[in-house]
Design an enzyme around this catalytic site. Structure first.
Site, PDB file in Angstrom:
ATOM      1  N   SER A 146     -16.472  11.704  15.987  1.00  0.00           N
ATOM      2  CA  SER A 146     -15.922  11.384  14.664  1.00  0.00           C
ATOM      3  C   SER A 146     -16.141  12.588  13.761  1.00  0.00           C
ATOM      4  O   SER A 146     -17.096  13.361  13.960  1.00  0.00           O
ATOM      5  CB  SER A 146     -16.660  10.179  14.078  1.00  0.00           C
ATOM      6  OG  SER A 146     -16.350  10.029  12.694  1.00  0.00           O
ATOM      7  N   TYR A 159     -24.628   6.039  11.780  1.00  0.00           N
ATOM      8  CA  TYR A 159     -23.348   6.285  12.474  1.00  0.00           C
ATOM      9  C   TYR A 159     -23.137   7.791  12.654  1.00  0.00           C
ATOM     10  O   TYR A 159     -22.802   8.255  13.745  1.00  0.00           O
ATOM     11  CB  TYR A 159     -22.204   5.652  11.677  1.00  0.00           C
ATOM     12  CG  TYR A 159     -20.845   5.823  12.334  1.00  0.00           C
ATOM     13  CD1 TYR A 159     -20.494   5.069  13.458  1.00  0.00           C
ATOM     14  CD2 TYR A 159     -19.920   6.741  11.843  1.00  0.00           C
ATOM     15  CE1 TYR A 159     -19.243   5.227  14.060  1.00  0.00           C
ATOM     16  CE2 TYR A 159     -18.673   6.900  12.438  1.00  0.00           C
ATOM     17  CZ  TYR A 159     -18.342   6.147  13.548  1.00  0.00           C
ATOM     18  OH  TYR A 159     -17.115   6.312  14.147  1.00  0.00           O
TER      19      TYR A 159
HETATM   20  P1  NAP Z   1     -12.348  -0.895  17.011  1.00  0.00           P
HETATM   21  O1  NAP Z   1     -10.931  -1.203  16.693  1.00  0.00           O
HETATM   22  O2  NAP Z   1     -13.436  -1.668  16.334  1.00  0.00           O
HETATM   23  O3  NAP Z   1     -12.533  -0.989  18.585  1.00  0.00           O
HETATM   24  C1  NAP Z   1     -13.794  -0.797  19.146  1.00  0.00           C
HETATM   25  C2  NAP Z   1     -13.717  -1.091  20.637  1.00  0.00           C
HETATM   26  O4  NAP Z   1     -15.032  -0.930  21.179  1.00  0.00           O
HETATM   27  C3  NAP Z   1     -13.276  -2.513  20.895  1.00  0.00           C
HETATM   28  O5  NAP Z   1     -12.445  -2.546  22.035  1.00  0.00           O
HETATM   29  C4  NAP Z   1     -14.585  -3.217  21.187  1.00  0.00           C
HETATM   30  O6  NAP Z   1     -14.356  -4.279  22.104  1.00  0.00           O
HETATM   31  C5  NAP Z   1     -15.402  -2.109  21.855  1.00  0.00           C
HETATM   32  N1  NAP Z   1     -16.825  -2.367  21.729  1.00  0.00           N
HETATM   33  C6  NAP Z   1     -17.557  -2.420  20.580  1.00  0.00           C
HETATM   34  N2  NAP Z   1     -18.821  -2.763  20.883  1.00  0.00           N
HETATM   35  C7  NAP Z   1     -18.877  -2.951  22.217  1.00  0.00           C
HETATM   36  C8  NAP Z   1     -19.902  -3.341  23.123  1.00  0.00           C
HETATM   37  N3  NAP Z   1     -21.144  -3.656  22.696  1.00  0.00           N
HETATM   38  N4  NAP Z   1     -19.609  -3.425  24.430  1.00  0.00           N
HETATM   39  C9  NAP Z   1     -18.360  -3.159  24.878  1.00  0.00           C
HETATM   40  N5  NAP Z   1     -17.357  -2.782  24.075  1.00  0.00           N
HETATM   41  C10 NAP Z   1     -17.611  -2.685  22.765  1.00  0.00           C
HETATM   42  O7  NAP Z   1     -12.681   0.623  16.702  1.00  0.00           O
HETATM   43  P2  NAP Z   1     -11.846   1.976  16.875  1.00  0.00           P
HETATM   44  O8  NAP Z   1     -11.615   2.502  15.521  1.00  0.00           O
HETATM   45  O9  NAP Z   1     -10.733   1.809  17.821  1.00  0.00           O
HETATM   46  O10 NAP Z   1     -12.978   2.877  17.515  1.00  0.00           O
HETATM   47  C11 NAP Z   1     -12.818   3.574  18.744  1.00  0.00           C
HETATM   48  C12 NAP Z   1     -13.701   4.810  18.698  1.00  0.00           C
HETATM   49  O11 NAP Z   1     -13.210   5.701  17.686  1.00  0.00           O
HETATM   50  C13 NAP Z   1     -15.156   4.522  18.326  1.00  0.00           C
HETATM   51  O12 NAP Z   1     -16.001   5.327  19.104  1.00  0.00           O
HETATM   52  C14 NAP Z   1     -15.233   4.942  16.855  1.00  0.00           C
HETATM   53  O13 NAP Z   1     -16.539   5.289  16.481  1.00  0.00           O
HETATM   54  C15 NAP Z   1     -14.280   6.120  16.871  1.00  0.00           C
HETATM   55  N6  NAP Z   1     -13.752   6.496  15.561  1.00  0.00           N
HETATM   56  C16 NAP Z   1     -12.996   5.631  14.836  1.00  0.00           C
HETATM   57  C17 NAP Z   1     -12.534   6.027  13.594  1.00  0.00           C
HETATM   58  C18 NAP Z   1     -11.716   5.098  12.739  1.00  0.00           C
HETATM   59  O14 NAP Z   1     -11.543   5.394  11.520  1.00  0.00           O
HETATM   60  N7  NAP Z   1     -11.181   4.015  13.256  1.00  0.00           N
HETATM   61  C19 NAP Z   1     -12.821   7.312  13.092  1.00  0.00           C
HETATM   62  C20 NAP Z   1     -13.594   8.168  13.866  1.00  0.00           C
HETATM   63  C21 NAP Z   1     -14.045   7.756  15.106  1.00  0.00           C
HETATM   64  P3  NAP Z   1     -15.042  -5.742  22.085  1.00  0.00           P
HETATM   65  O15 NAP Z   1     -15.309  -6.097  20.660  1.00  0.00           O
HETATM   66  O16 NAP Z   1     -14.025  -6.570  22.776  1.00  0.00           O
HETATM   67  O17 NAP Z   1     -16.279  -5.567  22.899  1.00  0.00           O
END
Ligand code: NAP
Length: 270
Positions: A146, A159
């Site tokens: 990130s 985070y």
């Molecule tokens: P999201 O929509 O909340 O999706 C997160 C995913 O991770 C879901 O599929 C969730 O599935 C899974 N997950 C969470 N906790 C888990 C656990 N304990 N065991 C197994 N699976 C788990 O978030 P996203 O934005 O797509 O995030 C994806 C990545 O991008 C993350 O690493 C995040 O830090 C990074 N990121 C996001 C942003 C942003 O602004 N969105 C910015 C920078 C980086 P379940 O709930 O079904 O387990």
């Protein structure tokens, strides 16, 4: 093994956190590129419905692994599964957890969740697959960090710490596979419109809409960056030289620390 698996020369891609957000888009795009898939997350219903759609849309083989990556037994189960599957050619360590707010208000459980999902699971699964990639001299690891890994907000202390770890660890891996054909990409998204914001306690509506990317654009840019051979992809950053300058400054700082004596401003006399 079904017919599509036999015909597949791309191999199998594992996507963690495939049930939502960026992971769901990665699963779609990798299926479109002809990869068979292993989808990992806790939400069985979401994984099964995504898997059914991808099988029907792209004719690829998809299996699901329902696992809580913050739980050691589940993590070991996933690590053992992917270590044993010689068809795996790509892993996207995408699953992530975020709780924002003052560190003093953060519960032990929420802090541990971020450390376990963002760091421990990512490291464990990287270890489960990279040695095999290295032995085969083939394979791609994509670690999702990130922009908050190199920039702290007062509400992102833990985070940011986890994502700083992801960046540092991934750069280390890149050095370790430098002499091979194994590819390790670090992806550093900025604000992207996924459920993570709502779950983090900060609704995405508080952000300037102009600063928020769609998950489709984010993943498409990240995969374009992979195709371009980028070691680090910042989907939203126009000037790609900025990260190189940041790394060059870090290298210069390291070099300046190799002195063996206190800097003169501390006035330490012998
Ligand atoms: P999201 O929509 O909340 O999706 C997160 C995913 O991770 C879901 O599929 C969730 O599935 C899974 N997950 C969470 N906790 C888990 C656990 N304990 N065991 C197994 N699976 C788990 O978030 P996203 O934005 O797509 O995030 C994806 C990545 O991008 C993350 O690493 C995040 O830090 C990074 N990121 C996001 C942003 C942003 O602004 N969105 C910015 C920078 C980086 P379940 O709930 O079904 O387990």
């Amino acid at each position: 093994m079904n017919d599509s698996t036999k015909a597949n020369n791309k191999g199998t891609a594992v996507v963690t956190g495939a049930s939502a957000g960026l992971g769901k888009v990665y699963a779609d795009r990798l299926a479109q590129r002809g990869f068979d898939l292993v989808l990992v997350a806790r939400s069985q219903d979401k994984l099964e419905s995504l898997a059914a759609g991808l099988r029907s849309d792209y004719g690829v083989a998809v299996r699901t692994l329902v696992a809580d990556l913050s739980a050691e037994t589940d993590l070991e189960k996933v690590a053992a599964d992917i270590s044993a599957d010689a068809s795996i050619t790509l892993l996207v360590n995408n699953a992530g957890a975020s709780t924002l707010g003052s560190v003093f208000d953060l519960s032990d459980a929420k802090r541990d969740e971020m450390n376990k999902v963002n760091v421990t699971a990512l490291v464990r699964l990287s270890h489960a697959i990279v040695p095999q990639f290295k032995a085969r001299d083939r394979g791609t690891l994509i670690n999702i960090g990130s922009v908050l890994g190199f920039f702290n907000l007062p509400i992102s202390t833990v985070y940011s710490g986890t994502k700083g770890y992801v960046a540092s660890f991934t750069h280390g891996l890149q050095q370790e596979v430098a002499e091979t054909k194994v590819v390790v990409q670090l992806v550093l998204p900025a604000a992207t419109a996924t459920d993570i914001w709502e779950k983090s306690g900060v609704p995405i509506t508080v952000l300037d809409p102009a600063s928020v990317m769609t998950p489709e654009d984010c993943v498409d840019a990240a995969l374009a960056g992979l195709d371009l051979g980028e070691a680090v992809t910042l989907p939203a950053v126009e000037n790609a030289e900025l990260y190189a300058a940041y790394q060059a400054a870090a290298a210069a700082l390291f070099g300046a620390s190799q002195n063996g004596k206190p800097a003169s401003r501390y006035g330490i006399k012998h």
